[in-house]
Design an enzyme around this catalytic site. Structure first.
Site, PDB file in Angstrom:
ATOM      1  N   HIS A  18       0.907  -1.102  -0.214  1.00  0.00           N
ATOM      2  CA  HIS A  18      -0.070  -0.324   0.190  1.00  0.00           C
ATOM      3  C   HIS A  18       1.241   0.992  -0.020  1.00  0.00           C
ATOM      4  O   HIS A  18       0.732   2.329  -0.653  1.00  0.00           O
ATOM      5  CB  HIS A  18      -0.599   0.502   0.977  1.00  0.00           C
ATOM      6  CG  HIS A  18      -1.877  -1.300   1.156  1.00  0.00           C
ATOM      7  ND1 HIS A  18      -2.169  -1.633   2.666  1.00  0.00           N
ATOM      8  CD2 HIS A  18      -3.405  -1.452   0.502  1.00  0.00           C
ATOM      9  CE1 HIS A  18      -3.541  -2.249   2.363  1.00  0.00           C
ATOM     10  NE2 HIS A  18      -3.377  -2.238   0.719  1.00  0.00           N
ATOM     11  N   LYS A  42     -17.883  -5.965   7.398  1.00  0.00           N
ATOM     12  CA  LYS A  42     -17.040  -6.791   7.163  1.00  0.00           C
ATOM     13  C   LYS A  42     -16.309  -6.577   8.254  1.00  0.00           C
ATOM     14  O   LYS A  42     -15.880  -5.982   9.025  1.00  0.00           O
ATOM     15  CB  LYS A  42     -15.873  -5.988   5.639  1.00  0.00           C
ATOM     16  CG  LYS A  42     -14.923  -7.044   5.989  1.00  0.00           C
ATOM     17  CD  LYS A  42     -14.500  -6.552   3.785  1.00  0.00           C
ATOM     18  CE  LYS A  42     -12.456  -7.036   3.615  1.00  0.00           C
ATOM     19  NZ  LYS A  42     -12.687  -5.974   2.547  1.00  0.00           N
ATOM     20  N   ARG A  91      -2.158  -5.691  -8.398  1.00  0.00           N
ATOM     21  CA  ARG A  91      -0.811  -6.442  -8.305  1.00  0.00           C
ATOM     22  C   ARG A  91      -0.786  -7.987  -9.568  1.00  0.00           C
ATOM     23  O   ARG A  91       0.056  -7.344 -10.271  1.00  0.00           O
ATOM     24  CB  ARG A  91      -0.664  -7.827  -7.073  1.00  0.00           C
ATOM     25  CG  ARG A  91      -0.632  -6.705  -5.709  1.00  0.00           C
ATOM     26  CD  ARG A  91      -1.059  -7.044  -4.610  1.00  0.00           C
ATOM     27  NE  ARG A  91      -2.548  -7.315  -4.372  1.00  0.00           N
ATOM     28  CZ  ARG A  91      -3.341  -7.509  -3.457  1.00  0.00           C
ATOM     29  NH1 ARG A  91      -2.601  -8.303  -2.406  1.00  0.00           N
ATOM     30  NH2 ARG A  91      -5.214  -8.247  -3.307  1.00  0.00           N
ATOM     31  N   SER A 129      -2.681  -7.971   3.133  1.00  0.00           N
ATOM     32  CA  SER A 129      -3.474  -7.601   4.441  1.00  0.00           C
ATOM     33  C   SER A 129      -3.643  -9.115   4.610  1.00  0.00           C
ATOM     34  O   SER A 129      -3.127  -9.463   6.665  1.00  0.00           O
ATOM     35  CB  SER A 129      -4.386  -6.793   4.681  1.00  0.00           C
ATOM     36  OG  SER A 129      -3.718  -5.552   3.789  1.00  0.00           O
TER      37      SER A 129
HETATM   38  O1  PNS Z   1      -9.331  -2.994   0.161  1.00  0.00           O
HETATM   39  P1  PNS Z   1     -10.606  -3.582  -0.401  1.00  0.00           P
HETATM   40  O2  PNS Z   1     -11.627  -4.071   0.857  1.00  0.00           O
HETATM   41  O3  PNS Z   1     -10.533  -4.211  -1.618  1.00  0.00           O
HETATM   42  O4  PNS Z   1     -11.412  -2.201  -0.342  1.00  0.00           O
HETATM   43  C1  PNS Z   1     -12.535  -1.859  -1.469  1.00  0.00           C
HETATM   44  C2  PNS Z   1     -13.288  -0.412  -1.352  1.00  0.00           C
HETATM   45  C3  PNS Z   1     -13.514  -0.264   0.024  1.00  0.00           C
HETATM   46  C4  PNS Z   1     -12.562   0.209  -2.403  1.00  0.00           C
HETATM   47  C5  PNS Z   1     -14.556  -0.712  -1.876  1.00  0.00           C
HETATM   48  O5  PNS Z   1     -15.249  -1.534  -1.213  1.00  0.00           O
HETATM   49  C6  PNS Z   1     -15.335   0.244  -1.505  1.00  0.00           C
HETATM   50  O6  PNS Z   1     -15.103   1.794  -2.512  1.00  0.00           O
HETATM   51  N1  PNS Z   1     -16.642   0.355  -0.569  1.00  0.00           N
HETATM   52  C7  PNS Z   1     -17.125   1.351  -0.498  1.00  0.00           C
HETATM   53  C8  PNS Z   1     -18.857   1.757  -1.254  1.00  0.00           C
HETATM   54  C9  PNS Z   1     -18.327   1.464  -2.868  1.00  0.00           C
HETATM   55  O7  PNS Z   1     -18.804   2.292  -3.194  1.00  0.00           O
HETATM   56  N2  PNS Z   1     -18.438   0.716  -3.181  1.00  0.00           N
HETATM   57  C10 PNS Z   1     -18.256   0.267  -5.043  1.00  0.00           C
HETATM   58  C11 PNS Z   1     -19.344   0.572  -6.089  1.00  0.00           C
HETATM   59  S1  PNS Z   1     -20.936  -0.699  -4.845  1.00  0.00           S
END
Ligand code: PNS
Length: 163
Positions: A18, A42, A91, A129
């Site tokens: 990150h 989550k 990645r 992570s």
């Molecule tokens: O580190 P991650 O868990 O892969 O991150 C995912 C994240 C937080 C970027 C994604 O789940 C997100 O943006 N969630 C907020 C809700 C949202 O806008 N979802 C996308 C459209 S439904």
């Protein structure tokens, strides 16, 4: 005009992968907002406040990095922060499908916000992570994959050292 990008994620916890993406992003953008999703669904190991503190310490040499917590839709948060770009790290090929889906959904929700993918450094290609948490939970040495603060917090969480 200053260009700020949002780098969203769970960051449970932040890894060197990150940090690498943020530092690559800083070569393109004037500032990066690392945005942690407060996700009641989550189950996380660290609270969002703990995660925020670990990111702040891991990136404290960069004055143009802000760490924030958001909930709700990412594109709404981006609009609120006047940021036109979302940065995501890529990645291996295995990331592609879910990232593509997320980016396309975000584009459907708000056409003004662009998603930019940055390729992570080769040495972090298998760093995540989740795998770090698993190794740390069994006492594995993950100190080369996270910053010293995260290494310490993981050892505390899993009871290998006292806080
Ligand atoms: O580190 P991650 O868990 O892969 O991150 C995912 C994240 C937080 C970027 C994604 O789940 C997100 O943006 N969630 C907020 C809700 C949202 O806008 N979802 C996308 C459209 S439904």
């Amino acid at each position: 005009m200053q260009k700020t990008a949002i780098y969203p994620g769970s960051f449970d916890p932040v890894t060197n992968g990150h940090v690498d993406i943020v530092e690559r992003g800083l070569k393109i953008f004037d500032g990066i907002i690392v945005a942690i999703l407060r996700n009641p669904v989550k189950k996380a190991l660290f609270t969002v406040e703990e995660r925020k503190e670990m990111i702040e310490i891991s990136l404290n040499k960069h004055s143009n990095v802000e760490v924030d917590i958001f909930d709700g839709l990412l594109v709404d948060y981006a609009r609120k922060r006047n940021a036109g770009t979302i940065v995501r790290g890529m990645r291996a090929v295995s990331d592609f499908e879910s990232e593509f889906q997320l980016a396309l959904m975000n584009r459907k929700l708000n056409r003004e916000v662009q998603t930019v993918f940055l390729m992570t450094g080769l040495r972090w290609i298998f760093t995540s992570s989740s795998i770090i948490k698993e190794a740390a939970s069994f006492g594995g040495d993950i100190s080369s994959m996270v910053s010293p603060i995260v290494d310490r917090k993981l050892k505390e969480k899993f009871g290998f050292i006292s806080s």
